[in-house]
Scaffold this active site. Sequence first.
Site, PDB file in Angstrom:
ATOM      1  N   GLN A 111       4.177   0.682   2.197  1.00  0.00           N
ATOM      2  CA  GLN A 111       4.374  -0.582   2.899  1.00  0.00           C
ATOM      3  C   GLN A 111       5.511  -1.327   2.215  1.00  0.00           C
ATOM      4  O   GLN A 111       5.492  -1.533   0.999  1.00  0.00           O
ATOM      5  CB  GLN A 111       3.092  -1.425   2.819  1.00  0.00           C
ATOM      6  CG  GLN A 111       1.980  -0.924   3.711  1.00  0.00           C
ATOM      7  CD  GLN A 111       2.308  -1.158   5.169  1.00  0.00           C
ATOM      8  OE1 GLN A 111       2.234  -2.266   5.656  1.00  0.00           O
ATOM      9  NE2 GLN A 111       2.674  -0.099   5.889  1.00  0.00           N
TER      10      GLN A 111
ATOM     11  N   TYR B 281       2.084  -1.092   9.941  1.00  0.00           N
ATOM     12  CA  TYR B 281       1.100  -1.255   8.873  1.00  0.00           C
ATOM     13  C   TYR B 281       0.610   0.106   8.369  1.00  0.00           C
ATOM     14  O   TYR B 281       1.036   1.158   8.833  1.00  0.00           O
ATOM     15  CB  TYR B 281      -0.051  -2.132   9.369  1.00  0.00           C
ATOM     16  CG  TYR B 281       0.198  -3.625   9.166  1.00  0.00           C
ATOM     17  CD1 TYR B 281       1.460  -4.120   8.839  1.00  0.00           C
ATOM     18  CD2 TYR B 281      -0.841  -4.542   9.286  1.00  0.00           C
ATOM     19  CE1 TYR B 281       1.670  -5.482   8.638  1.00  0.00           C
ATOM     20  CE2 TYR B 281      -0.639  -5.900   9.089  1.00  0.00           C
ATOM     21  CZ  TYR B 281       0.620  -6.368   8.758  1.00  0.00           C
ATOM     22  OH  TYR B 281       0.814  -7.705   8.552  1.00  0.00           O
TER      23      TYR B 281
ATOM     24  N   GLU C 159     -10.468  -2.762   4.275  1.00  0.00           N
ATOM     25  CA  GLU C 159      -9.115  -2.252   4.466  1.00  0.00           C
ATOM     26  C   GLU C 159      -8.988  -0.860   3.858  1.00  0.00           C
ATOM     27  O   GLU C 159      -9.671  -0.516   2.894  1.00  0.00           O
ATOM     28  CB  GLU C 159      -8.094  -3.203   3.811  1.00  0.00           C
ATOM     29  CG  GLU C 159      -8.086  -4.577   4.473  1.00  0.00           C
ATOM     30  CD  GLU C 159      -6.889  -5.439   4.052  1.00  0.00           C
ATOM     31  OE1 GLU C 159      -6.218  -5.987   4.940  1.00  0.00           O
ATOM     32  OE2 GLU C 159      -6.643  -5.567   2.851  1.00  0.00           O
TER      33      GLU C 159
ATOM     34  N   ARG D 181      -7.549  -1.444  11.409  1.00  0.00           N
ATOM     35  CA  ARG D 181      -6.280  -0.833  10.986  1.00  0.00           C
ATOM     36  C   ARG D 181      -6.444   0.232   9.910  1.00  0.00           C
ATOM     37  O   ARG D 181      -7.520   0.488   9.429  1.00  0.00           O
ATOM     38  CB  ARG D 181      -5.343  -1.929  10.468  1.00  0.00           C
ATOM     39  CG  ARG D 181      -5.905  -2.802   9.380  1.00  0.00           C
ATOM     40  CD  ARG D 181      -4.884  -3.854   8.921  1.00  0.00           C
ATOM     41  NE  ARG D 181      -5.477  -4.800   7.998  1.00  0.00           N
ATOM     42  CZ  ARG D 181      -5.974  -5.973   8.358  1.00  0.00           C
ATOM     43  NH1 ARG D 181      -5.941  -6.369   9.611  1.00  0.00           N
ATOM     44  NH2 ARG D 181      -6.518  -6.779   7.458  1.00  0.00           N
ATOM     45  N   ASP D 182      -5.313   0.794   9.522  1.00  0.00           N
ATOM     46  CA  ASP D 182      -5.163   1.715   8.387  1.00  0.00           C
ATOM     47  C   ASP D 182      -5.817   3.083   8.608  1.00  0.00           C
ATOM     48  O   ASP D 182      -6.692   3.514   7.844  1.00  0.00           O
ATOM     49  CB  ASP D 182      -5.732   1.082   7.086  1.00  0.00           C
ATOM     50  CG  ASP D 182      -5.238  -0.334   6.860  1.00  0.00           C
ATOM     51  OD1 ASP D 182      -4.137  -0.649   7.364  1.00  0.00           O
ATOM     52  OD2 ASP D 182      -5.925  -1.115   6.180  1.00  0.00           O
TER      53      ASP D 182
ATOM     54  N   ASP E 182       0.792  -1.241   0.000  1.00  0.00           N
ATOM     55  CA  ASP E 182       0.000   0.000   0.000  1.00  0.00           C
ATOM     56  C   ASP E 182       0.819   1.283   0.000  1.00  0.00           C
ATOM     57  O   ASP E 182       1.790   1.398   0.756  1.00  0.00           O
ATOM     58  CB  ASP E 182      -0.866   0.075   1.268  1.00  0.00           C
ATOM     59  CG  ASP E 182      -1.599  -1.201   1.571  1.00  0.00           C
ATOM     60  OD1 ASP E 182      -1.585  -2.119   0.747  1.00  0.00           O
ATOM     61  OD2 ASP E 182      -2.175  -1.265   2.670  1.00  0.00           O
TER      62      ASP E 182
HETATM   63  C1  FRU Z   1      -3.786  -3.789   2.619  1.00  0.00           C
HETATM   64  C2  FRU Z   1      -3.145  -4.176   3.949  1.00  0.00           C
HETATM   65  C3  FRU Z   1      -3.546  -3.244   5.068  1.00  0.00           C
HETATM   66  C4  FRU Z   1      -2.417  -3.396   6.035  1.00  0.00           C
HETATM   67  C5  FRU Z   1      -1.232  -3.545   5.117  1.00  0.00           C
HETATM   68  C6  FRU Z   1      -0.154  -4.448   5.611  1.00  0.00           C
HETATM   69  O1  FRU Z   1      -3.075  -4.274   1.523  1.00  0.00           O
HETATM   70  O2  FRU Z   1      -3.471  -5.521   4.270  1.00  0.00           O
HETATM   71  O3  FRU Z   1      -4.811  -3.487   5.621  1.00  0.00           O
HETATM   72  O4  FRU Z   1      -2.284  -2.301   6.881  1.00  0.00           O
HETATM   73  O5  FRU Z   1      -1.742  -4.047   3.892  1.00  0.00           O
HETATM   74  O6  FRU Z   1       0.949  -4.413   4.772  1.00  0.00           O
END
Ligand code: FRU
Length: 483
Positions: free
Chosen positions: A59, A102, A219, A160-161, A43
């Site tokens: 990421q 993350y 996500e 998350r995120d 991401d």
């Molecule tokens: C989406 C995801 C997010 C997470 C990240 C981990 O691709 O799964 O939800 O924060 O990638 O790398």
Amino acid sequence: MTERERELLAQAYAEIEKNRDIVENDPYRLHYHIMPPTGLINDPNGFIEWNGKYHLFYQWQPFKTAHGTKFWGHVSSTDLVHWEHEPIALAPSEWYEQDGCYSGSAVEQDGNLFLLYTGNVKEDDERETYQCLAESADGKTFKKHGPVLHLPEEYTAHFRDPKVWKKDDVWYMVIGAQTKKLEGRAVLFQSHDLKNWTRLGDLTGTNTDHIGEFGYMWECPDLFELDGREVMVVSPQGVAPDGMLYHNEHQCGYLVGDLDYENVKYRHEAFVEMDRGFEFYAPQTLVDKKGRRIMIAWMGMPDQYEQKHPTIPFKWIHSLTLPRELKLVGNKLYQVPLEEMKILRGDGVRYSGAEVVNEEKHFAGLDGDVMEISLDHIHGTYEMLEITLRGNARFIYNKEKKLATLERASFAHGQTEARHCYLEKLDSLRIFVDTSSLEIFVNEGQEVFSARQFPYPENKGYSFASKGYVSFDLNKWDLNKSA
Ligand code: FRU
């Protein structure tokens, strides 16, 4: 900086050095897309214009071409086209992020750059999640403040995120979540200082909301205002195919609606797929000083084919898409290539009023694998137009069925696979071709097909075929390298 952090950073930099030659020798290495220096990128994170530059984090798993404990890589740019690598921003050195820093976002407060991200912890298959804050005065070194939000009891640890924005002097944050009944949600929070957060409620899945059972986890939600409406871009997992929709492993799309912040009510239209191609996931947006809402995504997908990518022997995998400007046309989100992309244009060829009548046709000078092709004023009595791109991919418009299709030979199993969308009328195409990717913008961004394509090295040709008569103005520009 802690000892652990120093150690992880040193290992990651050593890995880049160790693999530099092999990575750069991959003929499929892209020429104008953001890629990991080595390892895996997924991401885009922390996309922001700050201190006179665009900053983009991502990421990153430096040590293998698979998912795992994520770092935040960092690049910056003045034009959104040429990107420079910056020092690694976050390494997963602390207990609350030991299994990955993350995804998350960036904001500016009192001149400093703040990152809000998810600290991922997995102990014996038990997952913990912490929403964390880091701060930087120079955009190069980040001081970690640690967790600022713990998991509320309403959700599972698939929480998350964080995407943060400011409205009327108040900070808001939307988080991707899963209820205890295993339904995907986007949850809204509020803060006055980025450190203390209050939960306002779920933005989706309310009684008045038909989208309550749409996937088991949402996500990377991103919520923003565009032309007076609130748009939510989100990547739901667990949505079953429906006719020609939702054929990728996970989905990415958007809702257009109106958010009543006071009563926490988000009324919105139906979910629409963001991209019609094969690889597109977890996008993030920023608004820049020019007022443009710009989105960039992972040109990848967490699926069973990831480990079949031909770049893996060269010690890297995946890339990001081109950044695209978002425009709202009625309730439809258009994605338009940035004006800045024209900086990369080099030599070209042009055919005004080019014609194709049934047979396969080639145009002299129309070959290469780092280029932009445009077809404008597409018209004629044709029933079908087919463009074959570098041998193993084809864009097809079936005018009778009003169907646009992207076909490719799968890089995992060689069989033909296709993605489709309904298209009332085909007026124009803008195709960005890179060594191992295609991004096809239909009708000025009304629809976009994004895909990785791994053509045979000798296959750099393009051909056209039709049923019936079709005419268009054809342009091709070679694009210069920027990555
Ligand atoms: C989406 C995801 C997010 C997470 C990240 C981990 O691709 O799964 O939800 O924060 O990638 O790398």
